[in-house]
Motif scaffolding. Sequence first.
Motif, mmCIF file in Angstrom:
data_model
loop_
_atom_site.group_PDB
_atom_site.id
_atom_site.type_symbol
_atom_site.label_atom_id
_atom_site.label_comp_id
_atom_site.label_asym_id
_atom_site.label_seq_id
_atom_site.Cartn_x
_atom_site.Cartn_y
_atom_site.Cartn_z
ATOM 1 N N TRP A 127 0.824 -1.209 0.000
ATOM 2 C CA TRP A 127 0.000 0.000 0.000
ATOM 3 C C TRP A 127 0.868 1.274 0.000
ATOM 4 C CZ3 TRP A 127 -4.539 1.739 -1.184
ATOM 5 C CH2 TRP A 127 -5.613 0.840 -1.281
ATOM 6 N N LEU A 162 -4.806 2.882 -7.442
ATOM 7 C CA LEU A 162 -5.542 2.699 -6.193
ATOM 8 C C LEU A 162 -6.591 1.593 -6.319
ATOM 9 C CD1 LEU A 162 -5.999 6.431 -5.114
ATOM 10 C CD2 LEU A 162 -4.315 4.779 -4.296
ATOM 11 N N VAL A 163 -7.229 1.503 -7.484
ATOM 12 C CA VAL A 163 -8.222 0.455 -7.694
ATOM 13 C C VAL A 163 -7.556 -0.917 -7.649
ATOM 14 C CG1 VAL A 163 -9.786 -0.570 -9.388
ATOM 15 C CG2 VAL A 163 -9.838 1.896 -8.971
ATOM 16 N N THR A 188 -6.645 -1.830 -4.128
ATOM 17 C CA THR A 188 -7.834 -2.205 -3.351
ATOM 18 C C THR A 188 -8.294 -3.613 -3.706
ATOM 19 O OG1 THR A 188 -8.521 0.112 -3.244
ATOM 20 C CG2 THR A 188 -10.194 -1.561 -2.814
ATOM 21 N N VAL A 189 -8.337 -3.938 -4.980
ATOM 22 C CA VAL A 189 -8.773 -5.268 -5.414
ATOM 23 C C VAL A 189 -7.843 -6.347 -4.882
ATOM 24 C CG1 VAL A 189 -9.050 -6.759 -7.436
ATOM 25 C CG2 VAL A 189 -9.956 -4.428 -7.470
ATOM 26 N N THR A 231 -5.998 -6.190 -2.233
ATOM 27 C CA THR A 231 -6.179 -6.274 -0.778
ATOM 28 C C THR A 231 -7.401 -7.109 -0.432
ATOM 29 O OG1 THR A 231 -5.118 -4.129 -0.457
ATOM 30 C CG2 THR A 231 -6.525 -4.937 1.323
ATOM 31 N N LEU A 232 -8.515 -6.888 -1.129
ATOM 32 C CA LEU A 232 -9.740 -7.635 -0.870
ATOM 33 C C LEU A 232 -9.575 -9.104 -1.193
ATOM 34 C CD1 LEU A 232 -12.399 -5.092 -2.176
ATOM 35 C CD2 LEU A 232 -11.806 -5.599 0.198
ATOM 36 N N ARG A 254 -7.887 -11.111 1.663
ATOM 37 C CA ARG A 254 -8.556 -11.259 2.950
ATOM 38 C C ARG A 254 -8.859 -12.722 3.249
ATOM 39 N NH1 ARG A 254 -13.115 -6.533 3.745
ATOM 40 N NH2 ARG A 254 -11.672 -4.808 4.168
#
Length: 236
Positions: free
Chosen positions: A9, A223-224, A227-228, A230-231, A234
């Motif tokens: 990040w 940034l997109v 984010t993808v 990172t998700l 999980r």
Amino acid sequence: MRPALLLGWVFALLLACLFGALGAWQYGRGVAKTAFLEAWDSALEAPPETLLPWRRAEVVERPQPVTGRIDALDGGRWLLLDNARRGSEVGLRAYFIASVGDDRGLLVDAGWLPFDRARGLPDMPPLPRQEPADGLLVPWPGQGIALGESGFAAAGQPTLLLRLERERLAADAGVDLVDGLLRLAPRDGAAFARDLDALPNTLPAEKHFGYALQWWGLAFATLVVATVLTLRRRPR
């Protein structure tokens, strides 16, 4: 947050900031060129001022219409800027230094001419005397990145230049050069092709705005993607 994810990040944010800054820089360039073009159009429609006697000590910051007559500096020379475009053609742009009194000189853009490297520098006419000075005083053009240094020929001989370096031109001519130049208007019988295009050899404002959108799009995409990823990592 795991160290690897945190590091990812940090990298993504730094990259997005870089892209955003480049976009802001391109947008600023577009705004500046838009304002310059508006000032240029206004100057073309404004009544000209008498160029001489020279009373301007300030830097030329915006286009100014002028009229009058000028003489090339005694002992001067033709200054030929290489890789000058006129439409789709590449050639030379011819300059000379005019005397404006009190050991001061003014660089004058006398127009464009074709250039065949195989034949060497073209034969040049005598330096102008009592040349009509109708045209625009404009700011000194930006020079970009220096990829080489211009060398000067023997005194009085035409010289091929890679850049218009005001300090070096002033030192060669032995005068204090005005921080600006005169673009001569088209005239029947002129030795070289002339025009009063506002942005020769440079990008139009629309290009800068387009590049700004591209850089901002890359910042958003970074940034997109972060984010993808990172998700997806999980735990379920």
